[in-house]
Scaffold this motif. Structure first.
Motif, PDB file in Angstrom:
ATOM      1  N   ALA A   1       0.831  -1.208   0.000  1.00 14.45           N
ATOM      2  CA  ALA A   1       0.000   0.000   0.000  1.00 14.45           C
ATOM      3  C   ALA A   1       0.865   1.257   0.000  1.00 14.45           C
ATOM      4  O   ALA A   1       0.594   2.219  -0.747  1.00 14.45           O
ATOM      5  CB  ALA A   1      -0.921  -0.010   1.211  1.00 14.45           C
ATOM      6  N   GLY A   2       1.908   1.274   0.815  1.00 19.94           N
ATOM      7  CA  GLY A   2       2.774   2.444   0.873  1.00 19.94           C
ATOM      8  C   GLY A   2       3.566   2.655  -0.403  1.00 19.94           C
ATOM      9  O   GLY A   2       3.732   3.797  -0.855  1.00 19.94           O
TER      10      GLY A   2
ATOM     11  N   ALA B   1       1.160   3.993  -2.946  1.00 21.22           N
ATOM     12  CA  ALA B   1       0.828   5.388  -2.638  1.00 21.22           C
ATOM     13  C   ALA B   1       1.941   6.321  -3.079  1.00 21.22           C
ATOM     14  O   ALA B   1       1.680   7.408  -3.631  1.00 21.22           O
ATOM     15  CB  ALA B   1       0.572   5.539  -1.141  1.00 21.22           C
ATOM     16  N   TYR B   2       3.188   5.909  -2.869  1.00 19.35           N
ATOM     17  CA  TYR B   2       4.321   6.722  -3.320  1.00 19.35           C
ATOM     18  C   TYR B   2       4.265   6.942  -4.829  1.00 19.35           C
ATOM     19  O   TYR B   2       4.419   8.069  -5.312  1.00 19.35           O
ATOM     20  CB  TYR B   2       5.637   6.046  -2.938  1.00 19.35           C
ATOM     21  CG  TYR B   2       6.813   6.571  -3.721  1.00 19.35           C
ATOM     22  CD1 TYR B   2       7.367   7.812  -3.416  1.00 19.35           C
ATOM     23  CD2 TYR B   2       7.339   5.848  -4.795  1.00 19.35           C
ATOM     24  CE1 TYR B   2       8.428   8.307  -4.163  1.00 19.35           C
ATOM     25  CE2 TYR B   2       8.394   6.340  -5.530  1.00 19.35           C
ATOM     26  CZ  TYR B   2       8.939   7.574  -5.216  1.00 19.35           C
ATOM     27  OH  TYR B   2       9.982   8.074  -5.954  1.00 19.35           O
TER      28      TYR B   2
ATOM     29  N   LEU C   1       1.287   9.312  -5.747  1.00 14.56           N
ATOM     30  CA  LEU C   1       1.565  10.705  -5.393  1.00 14.56           C
ATOM     31  C   LEU C   1       2.607  11.317  -6.324  1.00 14.56           C
ATOM     32  O   LEU C   1       2.509  12.496  -6.695  1.00 14.56           O
ATOM     33  CB  LEU C   1       2.029  10.796  -3.941  1.00 14.56           C
ATOM     34  CG  LEU C   1       0.980  10.447  -2.884  1.00 14.56           C
ATOM     35  CD1 LEU C   1       1.619  10.407  -1.496  1.00 14.56           C
ATOM     36  CD2 LEU C   1      -0.165  11.451  -2.906  1.00 14.56           C
TER      37      LEU C   1
ATOM     38  N   GLY D   1       4.579  10.598   2.161  1.00 10.64           N
ATOM     39  CA  GLY D   1       3.229  10.049   2.155  1.00 10.64           C
ATOM     40  C   GLY D   1       3.229   8.536   2.182  1.00 10.64           C
ATOM     41  O   GLY D   1       2.464   7.909   2.933  1.00 10.64           O
ATOM     42  N   GLY D   2       4.084   7.926   1.366  1.00 13.33           N
ATOM     43  CA  GLY D   2       4.175   6.468   1.346  1.00 13.33           C
ATOM     44  C   GLY D   2       4.653   5.912   2.675  1.00 13.33           C
ATOM     45  O   GLY D   2       4.116   4.916   3.184  1.00 13.33           O
TER      46      GLY D   2
ATOM     47  N   LEU E   1       1.988   6.215   5.460  1.00 13.59           N
ATOM     48  CA  LEU E   1       0.940   5.208   5.288  1.00 13.59           C
ATOM     49  C   LEU E   1       1.399   3.846   5.795  1.00 13.59           C
ATOM     50  O   LEU E   1       0.646   3.133   6.480  1.00 13.59           O
ATOM     51  CB  LEU E   1       0.538   5.121   3.818  1.00 13.59           C
ATOM     52  CG  LEU E   1      -0.549   4.077   3.484  1.00 13.59           C
ATOM     53  CD1 LEU E   1      -1.826   4.371   4.263  1.00 13.59           C
ATOM     54  CD2 LEU E   1      -0.807   4.048   1.982  1.00 13.59           C
TER      55      LEU E   1
END
Length: 218
Positions: free
Chosen positions: A155-156, A159-160, A163, A176-177, A180
């Motif tokens: 998930a992280g 997300a990276y 973004l 952000g990653g 998370l």
């Protein structure tokens, strides 16, 4: 920044290896061996899979020293004050976050696609912990029910990439990653967050004890 993430990652994972060794009452050799393999294990597997030569810690032995330093600082701190029971979980969550995002960035530099980059980041973040737990005669965290581990890394890492694709300025995608990943790991431990469970009706109790066959999560 990739270098910084990797270096911080080996220090934090070196600390988690030392904490795991301390729980098993290992001698100094055991502490440092467990710390180093935890610190460099995931990155080594990643570099081999991506055909990056020489492997990162051979090209720059500073990473080995970082793992040793993390273990040494942890032992000094443990002798001066009692460490909370959550120390290993926190250190592991931080190491997972740093190594996952750094691993994704290294995979991007190698020219692989997004899915493979996330997989390489997950391997970078989680494989060292798997080796640590196996050597310490523990069930690896990635396989333990009730823990978001590899799924948090996936998930992280995703997300990276999202973004970054959105054009957000540095260091927002990286932070952000990582936030998370840490949030999911800590949330899974404190609040019991977990993935849905797949269970075959009528198969309970086959191939294991009752505890192993309880609905779990990963």
């Amino acid at each position: 920044m990739i270098y910084v993430f990797e270096l911080l990652g080996v220090v934090v994972f070196g600390a988690s290896g030392a904490l795991a060794a301390g729980r098993k009452r290992m001698d100094l050799m055991g502490v440092f061996v467990l710390a180093v393999v935890t610190a460099i294990g995931g990155g080594t597997i990643r570099d081999v899979l991506l055909d990056r030569h020489p492997v990162f810690w051979i090209a720059d032995p500073t990473f080995l020293l970082g793992g040793v330093a993390g273990a040494g600082l942890t032992m000094l701190l443990a002798r001066t004050r009692p460490l909370p029971a959550s120390s290993l979980a926190i250190a592991d969550a931080l190491g997972l976050a740093l190594f996952t995002v750094g691993g994704v960035q290294i995979a991007q530099q190698a020219g692989v696609g997004g899915i493979v980059a996330v997989l390489m980041g997950t391997i970078t973040g989680s494989a060292g912990g798997v080796i640590r737990d196996v050597l310490a005669a523990e069930i690896p965290m990635v396989f333990r029910r009730g823990y978001l581990y590899a799924s948090a890394a996936i998930a992280g890492g995703a997300a990276y990439l999202l973004l970054e694709a959105a054009g957000l300025p540095w260091p927002v995608p990286s932070l952000g990653g990582m936030v998370l990943i840490v949030g999911l790991r800590i949330g899974s431990i404190v609040h019991g967050w977990h993935l849905p469970v797949f269970e075959v009706p009528g198969e309970q109790g086959l191939g294991g004890d009752e505890e192993a066959d309880r609905p779990g999560r990963r």
